[in-house]
Design an enzyme around this catalytic site. Structure first.
Site, PDB file in Angstrom:
ATOM      1  N   SER A 254      27.726  -0.400   2.678  1.00 33.03           N
ATOM      2  CA  SER A 254      26.997   0.436   1.733  1.00 33.03           C
ATOM      3  C   SER A 254      27.888   1.547   1.194  1.00 33.03           C
ATOM      4  O   SER A 254      28.651   2.172   1.928  1.00 33.03           O
ATOM      5  CB  SER A 254      25.791   1.046   2.439  1.00 33.03           C
ATOM      6  OG  SER A 254      25.293   2.098   1.661  1.00 33.03           O
ATOM      7  N   LYS A 255      27.742   1.788  -0.125  1.00 37.99           N
ATOM      8  CA  LYS A 255      28.451   2.882  -0.788  1.00 37.99           C
ATOM      9  C   LYS A 255      28.072   4.213  -0.165  1.00 37.99           C
ATOM     10  O   LYS A 255      28.810   5.171  -0.218  1.00 37.99           O
ATOM     11  CB  LYS A 255      27.997   2.942  -2.252  1.00 37.99           C
ATOM     12  CG  LYS A 255      28.959   2.336  -3.231  1.00 37.99           C
ATOM     13  CD  LYS A 255      28.449   2.591  -4.629  1.00 37.99           C
ATOM     14  CE  LYS A 255      28.378   1.255  -5.320  1.00 37.99           C
ATOM     15  NZ  LYS A 255      27.851   1.245  -6.640  1.00 37.99           N
ATOM     16  N   ARG A 256      26.857   4.243   0.370  1.00 40.78           N
ATOM     17  CA  ARG A 256      26.370   5.509   0.910  1.00 40.78           C
ATOM     18  C   ARG A 256      26.978   5.841   2.273  1.00 40.78           C
ATOM     19  O   ARG A 256      26.816   6.928   2.776  1.00 40.78           O
ATOM     20  CB  ARG A 256      24.840   5.490   0.995  1.00 40.78           C
ATOM     21  CG  ARG A 256      24.199   5.601  -0.377  1.00 40.78           C
ATOM     22  CD  ARG A 256      22.694   5.501  -0.296  1.00 40.78           C
ATOM     23  NE  ARG A 256      22.267   4.170   0.098  1.00 40.78           N
ATOM     24  CZ  ARG A 256      22.106   3.159  -0.756  1.00 40.78           C
ATOM     25  NH1 ARG A 256      22.336   3.348  -2.029  1.00 40.78           N
ATOM     26  NH2 ARG A 256      21.727   1.974  -0.346  1.00 40.78           N
TER      27      ARG A 256
END
Ligand code: GLU
Length: 301
Positions: A254-256
């Site tokens: 995830s980019k997060r």
């Protein structure tokens, strides 16, 4: 592409924040793919969204690429090379010329739908959250040559009920139906901003890009882009869409996840460690160990 042609790849980041492992993965793989064959690599800054793009982010992207040893022959913020400018916000006059050609075909129209209109009238919801425009503002018959293009609104491209097929170098044979899978799409927003689809096609074509390697989240976009290549009379590049990165247990990264941002990676690791993480995620090496770009160039892909 003829066998004597030098391959030309590119990395086209949007400077909307710090890069993360996913961006680096696309950059490394694209760089390796063309460098292995003695090709050229372009860095284009895709800063068309004025709200999200920042010069400091673009500077950071360049710094992160240099830290990894990924060098570019053309492009970057200093617009080095014969096909500049390489910063999209400086290419307004070029996009204007090409949208005029599309408008002249009679297959574009002005759309005054608000976001709320689009949400309320969109064709059946797509499971992945994609919005297919309902055609609310589309003239009854296309092509239509009496559209008032001085009127306000977005400029939308009508798409026919037609399949676009292509052989992706990594994802294999693909087929998308323009009307069903994409819908009429925007070339220029009501506020004047150029769309990603228009800009990326004009730029890749004029910059002589022969291979577009990027994440498979843009697979469907390739169909829209191939259609634009055709309308503009350009030869499309080869597309190579990389599988999305997953962790050991097969979950999508995830980019997060802040530990995967370049900020954290540069704090905790050396460039060869980060290259090792990317190469391992790409299954180029069996374990995540430090590697150099030179070693990766020598691996048969
Ligand atoms: N600027 C796009 C992005 O950062 C990439 C576009 C492309 O590679 O075609 O998602």
């Amino acid at each position: 592409m003829s066998s004597t042609q030098v391959p030309v790849g590119r990395f086209a980041p949007s400077p909307s924040g710090r890069m993360h492992l996913g961006n680096i993965y696309a950059a490394v793989m694209s760089w390796l793919s063309v460098r292995r064959r003695g090709g050229r690599w372009i860095l284009r800054i895709e800063d068309l969204d004025p709200q999200r793009s920042k010069l400091t982010h673009a500077q950071m992207i360049e710094d992160d690429l240099q830290w990894l040893g990924l060098d570019w022959d053309e492009g970057g913020l200093d617009n080095r090379g014969p096909h500049g400018p390489y910063v999209q916000s400086q290419r307004h006059d070029i996009y204007e010329q090409y949208i005029d050609r599309l408008v002249a075909t009679g297959y574009t129209y002005k759309c005054r739908c608000t976001r709320a209109d689009i949400m309320a009238t969109q064709a059946p919801h797509q499971s992945d959250g994609r919005i297919i425009y309902s055609g609310r503002c589309r003239p009854a018959a296309m092509p239509c040559h009496d559209t008032d293009h001085t009127a306000t609104g977005a400029t939308r491209l009508y798409v026919p009920d037609r399949d676009i097929e292509f052989d992706d170098l990594l994802a294999g044979p693909q087929r998308f139906n323009l009307a069903r899978d994409c819908g009429d799409f925007i070339l220029r927003r009501a506020d004047g901003a150029w769309s990603y689809q228009l800009a990326v096609v004009v730029d890749d074509a004029l910059m002589g890009v022969t291979e577009v390697m990027r994440g498979s989240d843009l697979l469907l976009s390739a169909a829209q882009q191939i259609y634009l290549y055709e309308l503009l009379g350009f030869e499309p590049p080869r597309f190579a869409h990389l599988p999305l990165l997953t962790n050991e247990t097969g979950q999508r990264l995830s980019k997060r996840d802040n530990s995967l941002s370049m900020e954290a990676l540069r704090r905790d690791y050396e460039p060869t460690d980060v290259l090792g993480l990317v190469a391992h995620a790409a299954r180029l090496i069996d374990t995540p160990r430090p590697v150099t770009l030179g070693e990766l160039l020598a691996i048969q892909m």
